[in-house]
Design a protein around this motif. Sequence first.
Motif, PDB file in Angstrom:
ATOM      1  N   HIS A 269       3.955   5.630  -5.539  1.00  0.00           N
ATOM      2  CA  HIS A 269       3.856   5.716  -7.000  1.00  0.00           C
ATOM      3  C   HIS A 269       2.831   6.774  -7.410  1.00  0.00           C
ATOM      4  N   ARG A 270       1.692   6.799  -6.735  1.00  0.00           N
ATOM      5  CA  ARG A 270       0.652   7.782  -7.061  1.00  0.00           C
ATOM      6  C   ARG A 270       1.170   9.199  -6.824  1.00  0.00           C
ATOM      7  N   LYS A 271       1.839   9.410  -5.674  1.00  0.00           N
ATOM      8  CA  LYS A 271       2.375  10.737  -5.373  1.00  0.00           C
ATOM      9  C   LYS A 271       3.453  11.130  -6.380  1.00  0.00           C
TER      10      LYS A 271
ATOM     11  N   GLN B 234       0.829  -1.202   0.000  1.00  0.00           N
ATOM     12  CA  GLN B 234       0.000   0.000   0.000  1.00  0.00           C
ATOM     13  C   GLN B 234       0.869   1.259   0.000  1.00  0.00           C
TER      14      GLN B 234
ATOM     15  N   GLN C  56       2.254   1.727  -3.461  1.00  0.00           N
ATOM     16  CA  GLN C  56       1.238   2.266  -4.371  1.00  0.00           C
ATOM     17  C   GLN C  56       1.028   3.754  -4.115  1.00  0.00           C
ATOM     18  N   THR C  57       0.979   4.130  -2.845  1.00  0.00           N
ATOM     19  CA  THR C  57       0.817   5.547  -2.498  1.00  0.00           C
ATOM     20  C   THR C  57       2.008   6.357  -3.018  1.00  0.00           C
TER      21      THR C  57
ATOM     22  N   ASP D 281       3.637  10.130  -9.509  1.00  0.00           N
ATOM     23  CA  ASP D 281       2.954  10.473 -10.756  1.00  0.00           C
ATOM     24  C   ASP D 281       2.338  11.866 -10.676  1.00  0.00           C
ATOM     25  N   GLU D 282       1.737  12.190  -9.533  1.00  0.00           N
ATOM     26  CA  GLU D 282       1.153  13.527  -9.361  1.00  0.00           C
ATOM     27  C   GLU D 282       2.231  14.601  -9.419  1.00  0.00           C
TER      28      GLU D 282
END
Length: 106
Positions: free
Chosen positions: A44-46, A38, A41-42, A48-49
């Motif tokens: 990676h999301r940050k 988790q 994933q967080t 990408d943002e």
Amino acid sequence: LEEEVQLLREEVDRVQTHLFEVLEERDALQKVEKDLRQDLQTAHRKYDEQLKVTEGFADAERTLRRQLTDVTSRASLRNSRVGMEALLQGSGSSSMPLEAAAATAG
């Protein structure tokens, strides 16, 4: 014989206890693995943002540089034209800039 049975029971108890400890440790490790997945994933999301924000800044910088170049070119062209008009007026030439001709004609 009874003594062997008792020893075997004690061995079974030790093995069961060890098995339960191993199963508890496995459960704890699975929870840690789930948490780490988790977190990954967080992250990676940050990332990408943040990458989108960075790309947005780069696009804005390119746009501003382009606009600055355009403004600088127009200002340079205007300064050259004003300088030429001043030279023409200073040399007594009969060619007058449009603004001066319109003002005199008006």
